[in-house]
Enzyme design. Structure first.
Site, short mmCIF file in Angstrom:
data_model
loop_
_atom_site.label_atom_id
_atom_site.label_comp_id
_atom_site.label_asym_id
_atom_site.label_seq_id
_atom_site.Cartn_x
_atom_site.Cartn_y
_atom_site.Cartn_z
N HIS A 1 44.12 40.21 30.07
CA HIS A 1 45.50 39.78 29.87
C HIS A 1 46.45 40.63 30.71
O HIS A 1 46.62 41.82 30.47
CB HIS A 1 45.84 39.91 28.38
CG HIS A 1 47.17 39.38 28.00
ND1 HIS A 1 48.07 40.11 27.24
CD2 HIS A 1 47.76 38.17 28.22
CE1 HIS A 1 49.15 39.38 27.03
NE2 HIS A 1 48.98 38.20 27.61
N GLU B 1 43.97 36.88 33.33
CA GLU B 1 45.03 35.99 32.86
C GLU B 1 46.35 36.61 33.27
O GLU B 1 46.61 37.78 32.99
CB GLU B 1 44.97 35.83 31.34
CG GLU B 1 45.91 34.78 30.78
CD GLU B 1 47.36 35.22 30.63
OE1 GLU B 1 48.24 34.34 30.56
OE2 GLU B 1 47.62 36.45 30.60
N ASP C 1 50.73 35.73 34.79
CA ASP C 1 51.91 34.89 34.66
C ASP C 1 52.61 34.81 36.01
O ASP C 1 52.57 35.77 36.79
CB ASP C 1 52.87 35.49 33.64
CG ASP C 1 52.16 35.93 32.37
OD1 ASP C 1 51.86 35.05 31.55
OD2 ASP C 1 51.88 37.13 32.23
N HIS D 1 55.50 38.61 34.02
CA HIS D 1 55.59 37.87 32.77
C HIS D 1 57.01 37.49 32.39
O HIS D 1 57.33 36.33 32.14
CB HIS D 1 54.96 38.66 31.63
CG HIS D 1 55.05 37.96 30.30
ND1 HIS D 1 56.12 38.15 29.44
CD2 HIS D 1 54.23 37.06 29.71
CE1 HIS D 1 55.95 37.39 28.37
NE2 HIS D 1 54.82 36.72 28.50
#
Length: 261
Positions: free
Chosen positions: A20, A53, A55, A68
C-alpha cells in the site's frame, strides 16, 4: 483479453501482497521517507512485493504522479494542491522525502512490478490510461468512481486496443453487488461483476461486515478476486487468507510477506 484470473496481472502466486503506497518501515520514516515516494516503491520491491498499490494525481503541467492526497499539506507541509504545482516543483518538495516518482518512472524503473493504480482526481483518468497502455498486462486500474475508472480504461484501450488493464470495482458497482448478494440474486450479482477482475474492499464499514464467505464464494464463482484493505496485523492477514481472500493490501508488505509465505 478475457476477464478475471486469466488477466496476466494475476499471474503472480497467491496469496497476493499489495504494498500500500509502497513500503515505509519505521526506520525509513525516521529518516524522512514518505509514502508513494520512489524510495517507498523501491523498498517494497526490495522486500519481495510483486504488486504495489498506489494513487495517481495530475500536476499543473500534466504529469501523472504517484500521490494520495489532493493537496501537499500532510506529506510535505505545503498547502497547495498537487494540481497547482509542476513536476519540477513537486520533485523539489519530495527530494528529502524519498523522491518524487511519476507513473512513467514507476513503470519503467520497476519492470517486474505490477501496479494497482487508483485514479484519485477527475482530470487524471485519461492521462493515466494513456500512460499505462503499453504496460496494461501488469496494471490494475481502480477508483472509487466507476466513471473515472471506465474513463481510464477507455483511454488505455484507445491507445493500445489489443490488451486491456485489469480493473477493480468502484463504489457504485460494490453497492450493486451487495444488493444482489442480499437478495440472493445470481443475475444481479453477475451483472454487477461484469467486466470486473477484482473486488478491493475493507473488511468492515462501521458495523457492516462487507467481506463475508458468501461474498468471497460469489466473486470466485465469477472469476473475480477479493482483496482486503488496509490490513497491517499479521494475525488478521492470516485470518482473512484463511477465509479465502486472495490478497491483502497492507502498509507493511515486509510483515505480510513474512507471515503469509
Amino acid at each position: 483479453m478475457t476477464a478475471g484470473a486469466t488477466h496476466p496481472f494475476f499471474d503472480a502466486p497467491k496469496p497476493r501482497v499489495l504494498a500500500h503506497r509502497g513500503l515505509v518501515t519505521p526506520d525509513a520514516a525516521a529518516h524522512g521517507v514518505v509514502e508513494n515516494s520512489f524510495a517507498a516503491v523501491a523498498a517494497a520491491h526490495a522486500a519481495g512485493a510483486e504488486i504495489v498499490e498506489s494513487d495517481c494525481h495530475l500536476t499543473a503541467d500534466g504529469v501523472v504522479v504517484l500521490f494520495h492526497d489532493e493537496d501537499l499539506a500532510r506529506v510535505t507541509g505545503d498547502p497547495r494542491r498537487v494540481s497547482d504545482v509542476t513536476e519540477f516543483e513537486l520533485a523539489a518538495l519530495m527530494a528529502g522525502r524519498g523522491g518524487l516518482i511519476t507513473l512513467a518512472q514507476a513503470l519503467e524503473s520497476f519492470p517486474d512490478l505490477r501496479f494497482n493504480l487508483d485514479a484519485k482526481a477527475p482530470g487524471v483518468a485519461a492521462p493515466l490510461g494513456r500512460t499505462i497502455a503499453e504496460y496494461a498486462h501488469r496494471v490494475l486500474i481502480a477508483s472509487f468512481s466507476d466513471l473515472r475508472r471506465r474513463e481510464a480504461l477507455d483511454a488505455a484501450a484507445q491507445t493500445r486496443p489489443d490488451i486491456r488493464p485489469a480493473t477493480s470495482a468502484g463504489s457504485a458497482t460494490v453497492l450493486r453487488l451487495l444488493v444482489g448478494l442480499a437478495l440472493r440474486s445470481r443475475l444481479l450479482t453477475r451483472r454487477a461483476l461484469a467486466g470486473i477482475d477484482a473486488l478491493q474492499l475493507p473488511e468492515r464499514r462501521g458495523r457492516l461486515r462487507i467481506v463475508t464467505p458468501h461474498l468471497i464464494r460469489a466473486a470466485h464463482a465469477l472469476g473475480v478476486e477479493v482483496h482486503v484493505w488496509t490490513v497491517n496485523d499479521p494475525d488478521d492477514m492470516r485470518r482473512l487468507i484463511g477465509m479465502g481472500v486472495d490478497g491483502i493490501v497492507t502498509d507493511r508488505a515486509d510483515l505480510a510477506l513474512e507471515s503469509l509465505r
